[in-house]
Design an enzyme around this catalytic site. Structure first.
Site, PDB file in Angstrom:
ATOM      1  N   THR A 365       0.923  -1.142   0.000  1.00 34.77           N
ATOM      2  CA  THR A 365       0.000   0.000   0.000  1.00 34.77           C
ATOM      3  C   THR A 365       0.948   1.173   0.000  1.00 34.77           C
ATOM      4  OG1 THR A 365      -1.745  -1.144   1.214  1.00 34.77           O
ATOM      5  CG2 THR A 365      -1.680   1.219   1.504  1.00 34.77           C
ATOM      6  N   THR A 383      -4.126   1.988  -2.334  1.00 34.30           N
ATOM      7  CA  THR A 383      -3.611   0.617  -2.358  1.00 34.30           C
ATOM      8  C   THR A 383      -4.155  -0.195  -3.510  1.00 34.30           C
ATOM      9  OG1 THR A 383      -3.348  -1.367  -0.971  1.00 34.30           O
ATOM     10  CG2 THR A 383      -5.493  -0.286  -0.887  1.00 34.30           C
ATOM     11  N   SER A 436     -11.405  -1.463   5.396  1.00 34.72           N
ATOM     12  CA  SER A 436      -9.978  -1.198   5.187  1.00 34.72           C
ATOM     13  C   SER A 436      -9.297  -0.846   6.505  1.00 34.72           C
ATOM     14  CB  SER A 436      -9.827  -0.017   4.230  1.00 34.72           C
ATOM     15  OG  SER A 436      -8.484   0.403   4.153  1.00 34.72           O
ATOM     16  N   SER A 437      -7.984  -1.051   6.541  1.00 32.53           N
ATOM     17  CA  SER A 437      -7.197  -0.615   7.698  1.00 32.53           C
ATOM     18  C   SER A 437      -6.440   0.683   7.425  1.00 32.53           C
ATOM     19  CB  SER A 437      -6.182  -1.692   8.066  1.00 32.53           C
ATOM     20  OG  SER A 437      -6.844  -2.877   8.398  1.00 32.53           O
ATOM     21  N   GLY A 457       0.782  -1.431   5.158  1.00 34.61           N
ATOM     22  CA  GLY A 457       1.044  -2.530   6.094  1.00 34.61           C
ATOM     23  C   GLY A 457      -0.164  -3.330   6.513  1.00 34.61           C
TER      24      GLY A 457
HETATM   25  O1  DON Z   1      -7.235  -1.562   2.834  1.00 39.22           O
HETATM   26  C1  DON Z   1      -6.566  -2.324   3.509  1.00 39.22           C
HETATM   27  O2  DON Z   1      -6.629  -2.374   4.711  1.00 39.22           O
HETATM   28  C2  DON Z   1      -5.602  -3.253   2.820  1.00 39.22           C
HETATM   29  N1  DON Z   1      -6.071  -3.575   1.518  1.00 39.22           N
HETATM   30  C3  DON Z   1      -4.275  -2.649   2.797  1.00 39.22           C
HETATM   31  C4  DON Z   1      -3.264  -3.614   2.275  1.00 39.22           C
HETATM   32  C5  DON Z   1      -1.918  -3.286   2.701  1.00 39.22           C
HETATM   33  O3  DON Z   1      -1.624  -2.312   3.319  1.00 39.22           O
HETATM   34  C6  DON Z   1      -0.910  -4.282   2.341  1.00 39.22           C
HETATM   35  N2  DON Z   1       0.342  -3.785   2.693  1.00 39.22           N
HETATM   36  N3  DON Z   1       1.203  -3.278   3.028  1.00 39.22           N
END
Ligand code: DON
Length: 556
Positions: A365, A383, A436-437, A457
């Protein structure tokens, strides 16, 4: 807020601080790619505001940082104006109209391993172009075309292939036919490190967007090719899905911490709610009893995380489908008191695997932070979900599709101790946004932005942003130190603390284990991009995480 000797010593002993700070008087952009940061800063110099610079940087990252920078994914933007008002733009992907709740399950109702992250059915309807376009329409200053053009130039004229991208070229070429051709040069061979890497097909797609705005992606040539490619290869996204996609402007959630205001995304980000819940819990702590990086401190931080992630899993999802999420309650001081009071200072709580939780994920991301000369601030995270998303795309369009459908709860009603979640709020429904995070954040004091921060992350995003915010506003660390130091991660389930290798002394690890915590060392957690404001001297101070090999803070 005095700089405390203990954390200076802790940092010197336990972390490697390899990045430096960048200082500027007029404006600054920090992103995962210094060429993209430079594009944004040039826009600021030309009189563009923070929104303009963030749009130009985001398009540039789609060219120079393709593992996460994108036009085929989605994200969130938090905007705080110099007058103290803040707003957000939600451009999260949506499930296609043809998606179904059980689309990733076998005939017995079990998740077909990997199916929600692989293939064209894992692709959500992209939101990035719509989000950037809405941001420009509502708050931009310079012409739209002038913000897309730098990305067209980067794609058309090419950029020297960095060491990181060269390694990716060799690694990802095995993943799909699209990736096998993605990093090739005019001779059809993999571009070498430092050789100029051109993307003429992507440049043509970007020109459609430059000339036709949002419609250049969601209608017309590009949309037709997306729909054709999807239909031919068993994907679900149609012209109707694309035509119906709209970004949404949402009121931010606002929390407070010892005289600071914190502006974050509401759902479908879970990051904002969880961040505010954890900050509220920390506000109750006596740091004399839990000094930075000590056993009680790590215990407290982990217990705050455990609680916030359990609440996240239980309650949060797309607000358009979950009309009664208890957001006010979860972010209230009263609720935090209740959560804080049931922390046992001697013993780890137990995450109940019959309830809620979610697995660790951390591929890619990207985040960018911007401040302009007037003090307008943008915090933008977007992302493709995994690094290079689905690793699929049309050779006629040159950009990569996300695999964001993997962020839905795939198996309704099934939650396990490994961290699969089955709660109803985030099950798949047509046109729903997956939870989402991503946690783009702006902290303000007296109505002015003083910290702009965010990270990639996966679920670790929430926690690395949380600890960085705390490092700056509770422990008064300079931004580069706040980014580099003190990162642990607990996410309710699986029930364990991940900690950056070298962060904790063996004695601290042992003491935490004796309290009942399972401790697991990890490499880097988070890749933060931040700016703080030295209000006394009117100087912007920026830093990109040392774990970002091509990242950079560029100011003027
Ligand atoms: O939106 C989200 O929470 C995830 N799709 C984010 C993915 C992510 O951050 C992967 N890596 N670093």
């Amino acid at each position: 807020m005095k700089i405390k000797l203990f954390y200076l010593i802790a940092c010197a002993l336990f972390t490697t601080i390899t990045n430096a700070q960048t200082y500027a008087k007029n404006g600054m952009v920090v992103s995962d790619n210094s060429a993209a940061s430079k594009v944004g800063t040039e826009i600021l110099k030309k009189g563009g505001n923070a929104i303009d610079a963030s749009i130009a940087t985001a398009f540039a990252l789609a060219v120079t940082h393709p593992q996460a920078g994108n036009i085929g994914g989605g994200g969130f933007l938090v905007f705080m104006k110099s007058d103290g008002n803040a707003t957000t733009i939600d451009f999260r992907e949506k499930a296609p109209l043809k998606a179904t709740t059980n689309m990733f399950l076998d005939k017995d109702g079990n998740l077909i391993a990997g199916s929600n992250h692989n293939g064209l059915q894992s692709v959500g309807v992209p939101g990035t172009v719509a989000g950037l376009y809405m941001a420009h329409k509502k708050y931009g200053k310079l012409p739209w075309a002038s913000l897309v053009q730098p990305a067209v130039d980067l794609a058309e004229n090419g950029v020297p292939l960095s060491y990181t991208l060269y390694k990716h070229a060799l690694h990802y070429k095995k993943e799909s036919e699209f990736m096998a051709n993605y990093f090739t040069n005019e001779k059809g061979e993999i571009t070498q490190m430092d050789e100029i890497w051109k993307q003429p097909v992507l440049a043509a797609t970007l020109k459609e967007i430059r000339d036709n705005g949002k419609d250049g992606f969601y209608k017309g040539k590009v949309a037709k090719e997306i729909a054709r490619f999807m239909k031919k290869n068993d994907g679900l996204i149609t012209l109707k899905d694309l035509a119906k996609y709209e970004a949404v402007e949402r009121a931010p959630l606002k929390g407070t911490y010892k005289g600071h205001d914190i502006f974050v995304m509401p759902p479908p980000s879970s990051g904002g709610v969880a961040l505010l819940e954890m900050m509220n819990i920390m506000e109750l702590a006596d740091f004399n009893k839990a000094p930075f990086n000590s056993t009680p401190y790590v215990h407290l931080v982990a217990e705050a995380m455990r609680r916030a992630f359990a609440d996240r899993a239980e309650h949060l999802g797309d607000p358009d489908f979950n009309l009664n999420m208890p957001l006010e309650k979860l972010t209230s001081k009263e609720f935090a008191k209740n959560r804080y009071n049931n922390i046992d200072w001697q013993k780890a709580s137990v995450s109940d695997s019959t309830k809620y939780g979610q697995i660790y994920d951390g591929t890619n991301t990207t985040h960018l932070s911007v401040l302009d000369k007037d003090g307008n601030a943008v915090s933008l995270t977007y992302t493709l979900e995994h690094s290079y998303g689905s690793r699929l795309g049309s050779p006629k369009l040159g950009f990569i599709f996300n695999n964001e459908m993997g962020d839905f709860n795939p198996q309704p009603g099934y939650t396990n101790s490994k961290g699969l979640i089955g709660s109803a709020a985030n099950i798949i429904k047509p046109e729903k946004r997956m939870l989402s995070s991503m946690t783009p954040t702006i902290v303000a004091k007296d109505g002015k932005a003083v910290l702009v921060i965010g990270s990639p992350g996966g679920r670790t995003i929430i926690n690395t942003v949380f600890q960085t915010v705390l490092n700056v506003i509770e422990f008064d660390m300079p931004i580069h130190m706040a980014i580099e130091t003190m990162k642990i991660h607990h996410q309710w389930l699986p029930d364990r603390i991940l900690y950056e290798r070298g962060l904790l002394s063996p004695d601290t690890v042992k003491a935490l284990e004796a309290m009942g915590h399972t401790m697991e060392p990890r490499g880097q957690l988070g890749r933060l991009m931040g700016i703080t404001v030295d209000s006394d001297n009117k100087v912007y101070v920026g830093a990109s995480d040392s774990s970002s090999p091509d990242g950079g803070a560029v100011g003027y």
